[in-house]
Every structure is written in structure tokens, then in C-alpha cells.
Design an enzyme around this catalytic site. Sequence first.
Site, PDB file in Angstrom:
ATOM      1  CB  ALA A 157      38.198  45.070  40.552  1.00 12.56           C
ATOM      2  CB  CYS A 158      39.180  42.693  36.566  1.00 18.02           C
ATOM      3  SG  CYS A 158      40.102  43.886  35.571  1.00 18.02           S
ATOM      4  N   GLY A 159      42.393  42.146  37.781  1.00 18.54           N
ATOM      5  CA  GLY A 159      43.642  41.606  37.281  1.00 18.54           C
ATOM      6  C   GLY A 159      43.889  42.075  35.866  1.00 18.54           C
ATOM      7  CB  CYS A 191      41.256  43.596  31.243  1.00 18.33           C
ATOM      8  SG  CYS A 191      40.735  44.432  32.749  1.00 18.33           S
TER       9      CYS A 191
END
Length: 278
Positions: free
Chosen positions: A119-121, A123
Site C-alpha cells: 500500500a505505502c511503498g 515507509c
Amino acid sequence: MTTPTRPGPTTRARIREISGNVARDRRDDLATEEPMEIRLAGADGARKTLAITMRTPGHDFELAAGFLNGEGIGGIAAIAYCTDDDVEPEARYNVVTVHLRGPVPELPSLDRHFMTSSACGVCGSASLDALRDRCSPLPADPLRLTPQTLYGMPYALRKAQGVFGKTGGLHAAGLFTAEGELLAVREDVGRHNAVDKVVGWAGLQGRLPLRGHVLMVSGRASYEIMQKALAAGIPAVCAVSAPSSLAVDLAREFGMTLVGFLREERCNVYAGAERIVE
């Protein structure tokens, strides 16, 4: 001794489908999501874990190579699934070792073993300030694109998404020429993983930097995707959906073209409009 099973890109599951007032049980294909640990092995024998990412199995070596390119790590001698004693047989295909020609570099990520997700690549990835320290604006690139060439890219990318056709649950990244020819497409539960796989494919074939090429992604254009494209020398990124504000800032500062909402013969150009010609 049981031979470990190599995970595939899809997993079968039993589901109950409800349509109106009618319910039926059937099988369904799900996009597989499993962790993959990337380890570095230096020429001096040193070994360290670089990252753990949630990914769709398949093209794992390309994923590792593309991830390293985005982190500025080069000098890959070989990539293989890990056979270290601390890896259980059933997890063997979820641990990849990248053998380097030189020593393992000193990177903050090696100390925190950072986690990437679908989802976020990455972090806590580098800000624009940190990116300036290791990346320069792209050199002048002769790439020019017509609107008609752009309009054909989403169709070509979608047509090549074999696993998405089965599951409906994967992102895709495609590498195109200036004429709109699709050179490579990769799918993954994480849009940034799909980009890493495409960049890794190019890197393992000695094609980097990718001047004169276009990266097309099936979702939105985030900072992580733009950073990976910049590290690969790709001058133009197109997305089916919207870009983030930081993605636009990065594109403008580093001389990249960024196109969003590319679908149904329309698009928005957020940066580098001079590369789009009639």
C-alpha cells in the site's frame, strides 16, 4: 525431505457468491501476497538484510534488482534464492540473496531492516531534500510523445495484464518506447513492486538508464514511483489515476514529464508538458 513449494501469482479459494437473493459456492482466483526478504552478500563475505516487502510471487530477481537500483545500490554479481541455514525450507522461495561485486554499502535502511508494503511503498523513504543529495535532474532527453501515442498506452497495458484478468486485484507497470511499443509489463499487489520488477528487468538486461522511454502505471503516481523512475533515468511517467503533490514536485524539480488521469483519450499533464507534441 519435503521439497518446498514455490508460490505462484494466484491462489485458489472457495467463496460464496451472492447475486440478488441467490447464493452459490464456487472457486475464485486471488492475487497471492507473500513476504519477500532481500539480503545483500558482499564480496568480503558480509551479509545483511536490506528489506522485507509484501509482493506477488513471480519475477522475484527482477524485483530485487529494481529495488536496489532505486536505493542507489549497483554492482550486482548474481541473484539467487537463499539457502542459508537460518531459512526454513518452506520459506526458501521468499528470501532472495543479491551477491555484490564489492562490499555491502553502508545505508540507513540496513540498520532498520525497513518494511515495504503493497500500500505505502517504502515507509520513511527519502524526502526531496535527501533525494537531491544522490540524484540530479535528468539530462536533456529527445523523448517526444503525441497525444495519440499516450492514449494507446492504457489499453496496451490492460491487455497485457494476464493475472489481473484472473483476479482483478493487481497493479501493473509497463515500459513503453516513444512510439508506444510495450517492451515489458509486470504485475504485483504493490504498484511500487511492479515498477521495481520492470526496472529490474531492464537492469538485468543492461538497458539502464532508460532514456527515451515511458513508464505507465495502472494506479496513481506517488512519490515512490517517481523516485524509482528517476533512479532508472526514465524521463516520462504516465498514470491511469491521479498523482500526489510530492510526485508533481519531484517531476518538476528533476525535469521529468508526469501525466495523470490517462484514460478514454484524455489526460492531465502536471510536469514536462514540452515533451507532449501534436
